[in-house]
Design a protein around this motif. Structure first.
Motif, PDB file in Angstrom:
ATOM      1  N   PRO A  14       0.799  -1.231   0.000  1.00 21.79           N
ATOM      2  CA  PRO A  14       0.000   0.000   0.000  1.00 21.79           C
ATOM      3  C   PRO A  14       0.828   1.275   0.000  1.00 21.79           C
ATOM      4  CG  PRO A  14      -0.151  -1.125   2.120  1.00 21.79           C
ATOM      5  CD  PRO A  14       0.498  -2.076   1.166  1.00 21.79           C
ATOM      6  N   LYS A  15       2.068   1.205   0.460  1.00 21.62           N
ATOM      7  CA  LYS A  15       2.908   2.394   0.438  1.00 21.62           C
ATOM      8  C   LYS A  15       3.558   2.582  -0.931  1.00 21.62           C
ATOM      9  CE  LYS A  15       3.978   2.442   5.392  1.00 21.62           C
ATOM     10  NZ  LYS A  15       5.060   2.368   6.409  1.00 21.62           N
ATOM     11  N   ARG A  16       4.071   1.499  -1.497  1.00 19.10           N
ATOM     12  CA  ARG A  16       4.719   1.617  -2.798  1.00 19.10           C
ATOM     13  C   ARG A  16       3.707   1.860  -3.918  1.00 19.10           C
ATOM     14  NH1 ARG A  16       7.783  -2.982  -1.282  1.00 19.10           N
ATOM     15  NH2 ARG A  16       6.773  -4.188  -2.935  1.00 19.10           N
ATOM     16  N   ALA A  50       7.482  -5.526 -20.059  1.00 14.26           N
ATOM     17  CA  ALA A  50       7.122  -5.145 -18.690  1.00 14.26           C
ATOM     18  C   ALA A  50       7.587  -3.718 -18.436  1.00 14.26           C
ATOM     19  CB  ALA A  50       7.764  -6.097 -17.683  1.00 14.26           C
ATOM     20  N   VAL A  51       6.666  -2.872 -17.997  1.00 18.89           N
ATOM     21  CA  VAL A  51       6.939  -1.443 -17.825  1.00 18.89           C
ATOM     22  C   VAL A  51       6.878  -1.064 -16.347  1.00 18.89           C
ATOM     23  CG1 VAL A  51       6.193   0.893 -18.456  1.00 18.89           C
ATOM     24  CG2 VAL A  51       5.983  -0.986 -20.111  1.00 18.89           C
ATOM     25  N   GLN A  52       7.779  -0.191 -15.937  1.00 20.85           N
ATOM     26  CA  GLN A  52       7.820   0.230 -14.542  1.00 20.85           C
ATOM     27  C   GLN A  52       6.503   0.851 -14.095  1.00 20.85           C
ATOM     28  OE1 GLN A  52       7.297   4.360 -14.947  1.00 20.85           O
ATOM     29  NE2 GLN A  52       8.121   3.649 -12.988  1.00 20.85           N
ATOM     30  N   ALA A  53       6.159   0.586 -12.816  1.00 28.47           N
ATOM     31  CA  ALA A  53       4.987   1.210 -12.202  1.00 28.47           C
ATOM     32  C   ALA A  53       5.375   1.914 -10.908  1.00 28.47           C
ATOM     33  CB  ALA A  53       3.913   0.159 -11.921  1.00 28.47           C
ATOM     34  N   GLU A  54       6.638   1.807 -10.550  1.00 28.74           N
ATOM     35  CA  GLU A  54       7.162   2.424  -9.327  1.00 28.74           C
ATOM     36  C   GLU A  54       8.467   3.115  -9.687  1.00 28.74           C
ATOM     37  OE1 GLU A  54       9.412   0.873  -5.313  1.00 28.74           O
ATOM     38  OE2 GLU A  54       7.790  -0.358  -6.090  1.00 28.74           O
ATOM     39  N   GLU A  55       8.688   4.283  -9.110  1.00 28.88           N
ATOM     40  CA  GLU A  55       9.891   5.044  -9.431  1.00 28.88           C
ATOM     41  C   GLU A  55      11.008   4.711  -8.453  1.00 28.88           C
ATOM     42  OE1 GLU A  55       8.338   9.095  -9.725  1.00 28.88           O
ATOM     43  OE2 GLU A  55       8.355   8.854 -11.897  1.00 28.88           O
ATOM     44  N   SER A  56      11.714   3.625  -8.756  1.00 22.16           N
ATOM     45  CA  SER A  56      12.830   3.197  -7.919  1.00 22.16           C
ATOM     46  C   SER A  56      13.712   2.241  -8.708  1.00 22.16           C
ATOM     47  CB  SER A  56      12.322   2.496  -6.652  1.00 22.16           C
ATOM     48  OG  SER A  56      11.754   1.240  -6.972  1.00 22.16           O
ATOM     49  N   ILE A  57      14.980   2.195  -8.345  1.00 18.78           N
ATOM     50  CA  ILE A  57      15.886   1.216  -8.937  1.00 18.78           C
ATOM     51  C   ILE A  57      15.441  -0.185  -8.547  1.00 18.78           C
ATOM     52  CG2 ILE A  57      18.246   0.329  -8.851  1.00 18.78           C
ATOM     53  CD1 ILE A  57      17.949   2.737 -10.642  1.00 18.78           C
ATOM     54  N   GLY A  78      12.467   0.169 -17.565  1.00 22.83           N
ATOM     55  CA  GLY A  78      12.726   0.412 -16.164  1.00 22.83           C
ATOM     56  C   GLY A  78      12.687   1.878 -15.782  1.00 22.83           C
ATOM     57  N   TRP A  79      13.190   2.153 -14.577  1.00 23.26           N
ATOM     58  CA  TRP A  79      13.250   3.519 -14.072  1.00 23.26           C
ATOM     59  C   TRP A  79      14.668   3.838 -13.649  1.00 23.26           C
ATOM     60  CZ3 TRP A  79      15.006   5.804  -9.641  1.00 23.26           C
ATOM     61  CH2 TRP A  79      14.670   7.151  -9.446  1.00 23.26           C
ATOM     62  N   ALA A  80      15.059   5.072 -13.868  1.00 22.54           N
ATOM     63  CA  ALA A  80      16.304   5.619 -13.319  1.00 22.54           C
ATOM     64  C   ALA A  80      16.090   7.115 -13.189  1.00 22.54           C
ATOM     65  CB  ALA A  80      17.496   5.325 -14.229  1.00 22.54           C
ATOM     66  N   ASP A  81      16.772   7.725 -12.261  1.00 23.62           N
ATOM     67  CA  ASP A  81      16.674   9.170 -12.085  1.00 23.62           C
ATOM     68  C   ASP A  81      17.497   9.840 -13.181  1.00 23.62           C
ATOM     69  OD1 ASP A  81      16.572  11.793 -11.341  1.00 23.62           O
ATOM     70  OD2 ASP A  81      17.472  11.516  -9.345  1.00 23.62           O
ATOM     71  N   LEU A  82      16.831  10.273 -14.232  1.00 22.01           N
ATOM     72  CA  LEU A  82      17.539  10.828 -15.382  1.00 22.01           C
ATOM     73  C   LEU A  82      18.207  12.164 -15.066  1.00 22.01           C
ATOM     74  CD1 LEU A  82      15.246   9.987 -18.424  1.00 22.01           C
ATOM     75  CD2 LEU A  82      16.953   8.593 -17.267  1.00 22.01           C
ATOM     76  N   GLU A 105       9.364   7.428 -16.539  1.00 20.47           N
ATOM     77  CA  GLU A 105       8.942   7.871 -15.225  1.00 20.47           C
ATOM     78  C   GLU A 105       7.552   8.472 -15.364  1.00 20.47           C
ATOM     79  OE1 GLU A 105      10.611  11.790 -13.444  1.00 20.47           O
ATOM     80  OE2 GLU A 105      12.203  11.029 -14.728  1.00 20.47           O
ATOM     81  N   VAL A 106       6.922   8.762 -14.236  1.00 18.30           N
ATOM     82  CA  VAL A 106       5.519   9.178 -14.263  1.00 18.30           C
ATOM     83  C   VAL A 106       5.434  10.683 -14.500  1.00 18.30           C
ATOM     84  CG1 VAL A 106       3.307   9.045 -13.055  1.00 18.30           C
ATOM     85  CG2 VAL A 106       5.031   7.274 -12.679  1.00 18.30           C
TER      86      VAL A 106
END
Length: 274
Positions: A14-16, A50-57, A78-82, A105-106
């Protein structure tokens, strides 16, 4: 190759997954490869992205681990902090991960000007130089800024997720089409016909309400730059996997075999270099 170019996996927390509202309670549980595989088989699809749904490594690693265990997960976005100054070091860690095909990212949750910041633009350019694509998750009010981003990254492969989420529930399409048209003129910009039923009325949408948007997307991008995606399991708040799949089957039925093949997988396979 027939592909679902856009779906998600998660172990519900529920948090993620705090974006899953009470109205979306049906998807407040785990969704893993064993849940999706039978649906792909029923639709005679060879695999998925498969596409990211959470912003984290952590999310990127989670999806890559699932892909390593399931050959039919053909790629991971995936996700990375661009914007990070350590982006190069992060990308170096994934240099040998052949299933990692792109990033996202979102952006829909951010001010449109966010994507025009110098650090963000530089990050998009960096992933492009390494051969990664970028999925653009936006609303129609982000289209103008998205065009500016694309112009700043002329050699980058982009794909617009969910047709930029047009206001299907309200039946609005003219302003959306006006915003999408200049993006479609850029040959490296693609579009996913995904996530549509969640932008319509969840309880009583009809295929007839979706077809005008599909027709406009086909007119603008053509089958060479259009790809099917389910947005499973998010789509379940508005309909079963097979319900939206049938919409796409019906829409592509009047196309030539080669055009249909492109939308149902070949475009995605080429874009993500599967």
């Amino acid at each position: 190759m027939r592909l679902d170019s856009h779906q998600h996996f998660w172990e519900y927390d529920p948090k993620r997954q705090d974006w899953i509202s009470p109205e979306m309670s049906r998807i407040r549980r785990n969704f893993l490869p064993a849940d999706l595989f039978p649906l792909l088989q029923d639709a005679k699809l060879d695999g998925c992205i498969a596409v990211q749904a959470e912003e984290s490594i952590r999310e990127t690693d989670f999806l890559l681990d699932l892909a390593s265990q399931n050959e039919w997960i053909k790629g991971v976005v995936g996700w990375a902090d661009l914007k990070s100054e350590q982006l190069d070091e992060v990308l170096d860690q994934y240099a040998d991960s052949s299933r990692l095909v792109g990033f996202r990212e979102v952006l829909q949750a951010r001010d449109p000007r966010y994507m025009l910041q110098e650090e963000f633009v530089r990050g998009v350019q960096k992933i492009g130089k390494r051969g990664y694509s970028y999925d653009i998750l936006i609303f129609p009010n982000h289209l103008s800024a998205t065009l500016e981003l694309v112009k700043k990254c002329p050699d980058q492969r982009f794909v617009i997720d969910h047709l930029a989420k047009p206001y299907i529930k309200d039946g609005e399409w003219k302003e959306w089409k006006k915003g999408m048209a200049p993006l479609a003129e850029r040959e490296l910009v693609h579009c996913k016909v995904s996530g549509m039923i969640t932008e319509a009325n969840w309880q009583n949408w009809t295929p007839a309400q979706l077809f005008p948007y599909l027709e406009i997307a086909l007119e603008l991008f053509g089958p060479d730059r259009l790809m099917y995606g389910s947005d499973w399991p998010v789509c379940l708040v508005a309909g079963e996997y097979e319900h939206y799949w049938q919409v796409i089957e019906d829409f592509t039925a009047s196309l030539s075999p080669s055009e249909k093949t492109k939308i149902l997988g070949e475009t995605a396979a080429g874009f993500y270099r599967i």
